[in-house]
Design a protein around this motif. Structure first.
Motif, PDB file in Angstrom:
ATOM      1  N   GLN A 144     -28.849  45.616   2.683  1.00  0.00           N
ATOM      2  CA  GLN A 144     -28.665  45.387   4.073  1.00  0.00           C
ATOM      3  C   GLN A 144     -29.341  44.344   3.976  1.00  0.00           C
ATOM      4  OE1 GLN A 144     -27.194  47.379   7.343  1.00  0.00           O
ATOM      5  NE2 GLN A 144     -26.283  49.155   5.960  1.00  0.00           N
ATOM      6  N   LEU A 161     -30.249  40.157   5.121  1.00  0.00           N
ATOM      7  CA  LEU A 161     -30.464  39.650   6.206  1.00  0.00           C
ATOM      8  C   LEU A 161     -30.630  38.240   6.358  1.00  0.00           C
ATOM      9  CD1 LEU A 161     -30.737  40.222   8.690  1.00  0.00           C
ATOM     10  CD2 LEU A 161     -33.261  41.575   8.314  1.00  0.00           C
ATOM     11  N   LEU A 177     -28.889  42.416  11.104  1.00  0.00           N
ATOM     12  CA  LEU A 177     -27.239  42.318  10.574  1.00  0.00           C
ATOM     13  C   LEU A 177     -26.507  42.513  11.487  1.00  0.00           C
ATOM     14  CD1 LEU A 177     -26.969  41.489   8.051  1.00  0.00           C
ATOM     15  CD2 LEU A 177     -25.956  43.239   7.207  1.00  0.00           C
TER      16      LEU A 177
END
Length: 461
Positions: free
Chosen positions: A296, A300, A340
């Protein structure tokens, strides 16, 4: 860029995807906003970022198909990647930036194909001349062409100079070639082959670009050589067209156009997004959650907007549209890291499919399964027709099996249709010229035993 209105986009998607009206409207608005942005002044245009989308719903309801059809409608670079690919090795698997490089590769191929079409007529003309040179070595066309030319005589009269004999022969071969009379003849021509064995570079995870650069360097050290090869004239002609088109296309222009298209119109579809979401209510977590959160955090900056180095130059990701998808049965979008989450402001949940939708899937789309199987068996000379009752029975069975076992959406229709037509497909070469009607009794006969035995249907259907 396509200037279809949202209503027109939804209408086009309806030809291939049944139901999911809310999701279709959302992606249609997102695509129209990209067109609207292109009409603005450059100063304001750069300030408007795309509104990325998360599509939630079980497998087989149309999430990927919506994004893929949308990209085809807009004629823009589209690449699908599974988020789990980046968690396969160690804490973080493949370099996340690799999806931008893959999207750029698709963009370059798309623009090159378009540029090839623009110069195709000239390339075909040049390829035809080269082919005639192969058929008639040493006989080049004379100035003035095969039709002859005119010049003034001593008394001022104009007289026609007849073409030399070799030009007449060349024209005869040209007419024969255009009529297809030479397609099956063989000709020997020079083709480019890679010298030596190809070099495979095992790139370290996260350093794929370095591996690609090393592979290109080795390729330049061992350039391709020309080698004589015999092939049919129709195949040689296509090869010559490709070579001539490459000569007429400027690669720098192609790369520049592709980079602009990827930056302004590119769509990245990130599937299995829920698999990298870490559930905060779970105790412990361990390495799996560390890996997921690591992916993640790598995603980003790409989604927020950054510059990625590719072999075609630097690519900005600020205005690439990201569409994420996932079942989100266990994890939720709120389980993603907050940064995110903020980059995917639009979210839509796709509904599960029921017997009504299954029936429409079998009958309405242009590429419906029933149409596909009918066309496949028609190649064997077998004509297949379906009754309404048969298709309704298939739809009911699909819904029932999805409820009793795993819900795999419309993909259940693939297994059911294959099971129903398995015997007919096997015997089709022996039934050429026959006509088969698939009715309700035929469907029940093929599936009755499997449907009754729940344990058996779990494994077969």
């Amino acid at each position: 860029m396509s200037n279809l209105t949202p209503r027109e986009i939804v209408s086009e998607l309806d030809k291939y995807i049944i139901g999911q009206e809310a999701a279709k409207r959302m992606v249609a608005i997102a695509m129209r906003n990209r067109w609207r942005r292109q009409q603005l002044d450059p100063e304001l245009r750069d300030e408007i970022a795309p509104k990325n989308i998360i599509l939630m719903g079980p497998t087989g309801v149309g999430k990927t198909e919506i994004a893929r059809r949308l990209a085809r409608l807009a004629n823009c670079p589209f690449f699908k990647v599974e988020a789990t690919k980046f968690t396969e090795v160690g804490y973080v698997g493949r370099d996340v930036e690799s999806m931008i490089r893959d999207l750029m590769e698709i963009g370059v191929n798309m623009v090159r194909k378009e540029e090839t079409e623009k110069v195709r007529i000239k390339a075909e003309k040049n390829a035809e001349e080269r082919l005639l040179d192969l058929l008639l070595p040493g006989k080049k066309p004379q100035p003035g062409g095969a039709m002859g030319f005119f010049q003034g005589g001593q008394d001022g009269a104009v007289e026609k100079i007849e073409p030399p004999r070799e030009d007449a022969t060349r024209e005869k071969f040209r007419q024969m070639f255009r009529a297809g009379q030479l397609d099956e003849r063989e000709v020997e021509m020079q083709v480019t082959v890679q010298s030596g064995a190809s070099v495979e570079i095992m790139a370290i995870p996260g350093m794929e670009e370095m591996g690609s650069n090393l592979q290109n360097a080795f390729s330049n050290m061992f350039p391709g050589k020309r080698k004589a090869r015999k092939m049919k004239i129709k195949d040689a002609y296509q090869l010559l067209i490709d070579e001539e088109a490459d000569k007429l296309i400027d690669p720098d222009t192609v790369n520049e156009l592709a980079r602009e298209r990827v930056e302004q119109q590119g769509i990245l579809f990130i599937d299995e997004m829920d698999k990298i979401a870490s559930r905060h209510d779970q105790m412990g977590g361990g390495s799996a959650d560390v890996s997921r959160e690591g992916v993640q955090r790598d995603l980003l900056p790409i989604v927020e907007g950054s510059v990625v180095n590719t072999k075609y130059g630097m690519v900005k990701t600020d205005h690439i549209l990201f569409i994420a998808a996932g079942a989100f049965h266990f994890a939720k979008p709120s389980d993603l890291i907050p940064e995110l989450q903020g980059r995917f402001p639009l979210r839509e949940e796709l509904a599960s499919l029921h017997k009504e939708e299954f029936y429409k899937i079998l009958t309405e789309p242009r590429n419906a399964l029933t149409v596909q199987y009918k066309a496949l068996l028609q190649t064997e000379g077998v004509t297949v027709d379906y009754t309404r009752e048969a298709l309704e029975e298939i739809a009911v069975m699909a819904e029932k099996i999805n409820e009793e076992t795993e819900n795999i959406g419309a993909r259940r229709l693939y297994t059911i249709m294959e099971k129903i037509l398995a015997n007919l497909s096997y015997e089709a070469p022996d039934k050429s010229g026959s006509q088969v009607v698939i009715d309700r009794d035929y469907v029940v006969a093929q599936l009755g035993e499997v449907i009754e035995d729940r344990d058996l249907s779990r494994y077969i259907l």
